[in-house]
Design an enzyme around this catalytic site. Sequence first.
Site, PDB file in Angstrom:
ATOM      1  N   TYR A 153       0.858  -1.188   0.000  1.00 18.84           N
ATOM      2  CA  TYR A 153       0.000   0.000   0.000  1.00 18.84           C
ATOM      3  C   TYR A 153       0.894   1.237   0.000  1.00 18.84           C
ATOM      4  CZ  TYR A 153      -3.303   3.565   1.688  1.00 18.84           C
ATOM      5  OH  TYR A 153      -4.075   4.689   1.835  1.00 18.84           O
TER       6      TYR A 153
ATOM      7  N   LYS B   1       4.174   9.098   8.863  1.00 22.48           N
ATOM      8  CA  LYS B   1       3.845   8.539  10.184  1.00 22.48           C
ATOM      9  C   LYS B   1       4.790   9.012  11.301  1.00 22.48           C
ATOM     10  CE  LYS B   1       0.869   5.061   8.312  1.00 22.48           C
ATOM     11  NZ  LYS B   1       0.999   4.337   7.079  1.00 22.48           N
TER      12      LYS B   1
ATOM     13  N   ASP C 296       9.259   2.931  -0.164  1.00 24.90           N
ATOM     14  CA  ASP C 296       8.215   3.626   0.582  1.00 24.90           C
ATOM     15  C   ASP C 296       8.345   3.192   2.039  1.00 24.90           C
ATOM     16  OD1 ASP C 296       6.008   4.703   1.730  1.00 24.90           O
ATOM     17  OD2 ASP C 296       4.547   3.757   0.391  1.00 24.90           O
TER      18      ASP C 296
HETATM   19  C1  LIG Z   1       0.392   4.936   5.702  1.00 21.81           C
HETATM   20  C2  LIG Z   1       1.137   4.694   4.460  1.00 21.81           C
HETATM   21  C3  LIG Z   1       1.038   5.549   3.351  1.00 21.81           C
HETATM   22  C4  LIG Z   1       0.070   6.696   3.314  1.00 21.81           C
HETATM   23  O1  LIG Z   1       0.355   7.664   4.262  1.00 21.81           O
HETATM   24  P1  LIG Z   1      -0.817   8.684   4.692  1.00 21.81           P
HETATM   25  O2  LIG Z   1      -0.144   9.606   5.653  1.00 21.81           O
HETATM   26  O3  LIG Z   1      -1.901   7.853   5.296  1.00 21.81           O
HETATM   27  O4  LIG Z   1      -1.263   9.375   3.465  1.00 21.81           O
HETATM   28  C5  LIG Z   1       1.844   5.324   2.274  1.00 21.81           C
HETATM   29  N1  LIG Z   1       2.716   4.292   2.251  1.00 21.81           N
HETATM   30  C6  LIG Z   1       2.833   3.443   3.285  1.00 21.81           C
HETATM   31  C7  LIG Z   1       3.833   2.346   3.226  1.00 21.81           C
HETATM   32  C8  LIG Z   1       2.043   3.609   4.415  1.00 21.81           C
HETATM   33  O5  LIG Z   1       2.142   2.746   5.420  1.00 21.81           O
END
Ligand SMILES: *Cc1c(COP(=O)(O)O)cnc(C)c1O
Length: 457
Positions: A169, A292, A264
């Site tokens: 994701y 995060k 990511d």
């Molecule tokens: C949470 C997450 C996102 C999205 O971040 P948001 O702050 O919710 O937009 C993208 N990539 C990864 C791996 C994530 O865990």
Amino acid sequence: MLESLKKMFSGNEGDMPVSTGSKPDISREKSAELYEKAKNYFPGGVNSPVRAFKSVYGTPLFIQKGDGCFVWDADGNQFIDFCGSWGPLILGHNHPKVRDKVTEVMQNGMSFGAPTALENELAELIIKNNKFVEKIRFTSSGTEAVMSAIRLARGYTGKDKIIKFEGCYHGHTDSLLVKAGSGLVTFGETSSAGVPKSFAAETIVIPLNDREAIKAAFDQFKDQVAAVIIEGIPANNGLLMQDVEYIKYLENICKENKALLIFDEVITGFRLGFEGAAAHYGVKPDIVTYGKIIGGGLPVGMYGASAEIMGHISPDGGVYQAGTLSGNPVAMAAGIAQLTELLRSGFYKELNNKASEFAESIQRFATARNYKLKVFHVGSIFWMAFTDKDKIQSADDIDPASMEKFKVLHRELLNRGIYIGPSGYEVGFVSAAHTKIELEKAKRAILESLDVVFRNK
Ligand SMILES: *Cc1c(COP(=O)(O)O)cnc(C)c1O
């Protein structure tokens, strides 16, 4: 109790609970009331879908406050929290250092849309302690960071296609809301209404942990691939731990094809260690995204790369990207306070040891009881999977039917004062605020709940 069994639990009798059966449901009266109201205002009553408790029992809990490893809901129920706002709260809720810094900085105003010294301060903390980024750009969410990283990769390479993995994701940007079609190498099919087919056609979706698939993708789309994007350690669809050899293979095949490797690290960044999954594997991604944890509970995202690659971002270069609230002083303050704590010597060692002890003791119990459960864990991330497979490395390895067991587990845990994400595909997080005493309590509650889950196995 068998002597041999006793020994498995480091001589601690408390590790073997007696089955207490299902607990009565906690009161959700106030939460239910608030939820009814919220449904008038928001689709599904929430501002982010997973919060709606669609795949678990009952109405979502409305949280009133958090402190340390605890949260309290509107009905006054207290929980030991392993969701941690889905990852950001590595120090726990309402950490005094973060709260104080935010309170201090906000006395001077909330936002200027002009540079502040606080941006330099947070950037310096990151760049000085992270060998993977030379220059960075702050955004206000992980989604934005990833979206911008993709644009940068395309702008830098002059190519359009992106390879992503089923089971990863990356936020809700259009070109990544795609899932695999049938076949080894496929154009993505949109996984959300409203994403044009033509966008999805620029994204190639392949399975994780499959060298043939990525090789075939590069063969089929020779000289068209701008970047391969992967979660540092995929942790949004279970915890799909990849072999380091495979990640190194990705690094090499990207180089051979002049495609960028994007890590990511929105979950894994500052979580596995200060330098995230890249350091964990010993690979060097071309672009890294964070989110995060970096914002200490306030909205911050970030992408970064070498000075050369970042030179393509406006106003230096031709790749446009901006944000009214990017680098917001209050959010920067929270990030500075949190990352400063993470840099204290021994921080990660202590946290990760605590978390792995916790995960492994649950595993020992499940194994001793012959329960079909695996507790996968890395750093302070854990995932309880109802499976007997020793490894789960791709989305296909997860049995959707096992989520019925998770539903029972989730309900039993809430009724015993343990809060975890309301979906069996979500991982849990141990924070620095979880003391051994609370982890012991949580472990007992988990073991009791597992007895209920497997009562009729
Ligand atoms: C949470 C997450 C996102 C999205 O971040 P948001 O702050 O919710 O937009 C993208 N990539 C990864 C791996 C994530 O865990």
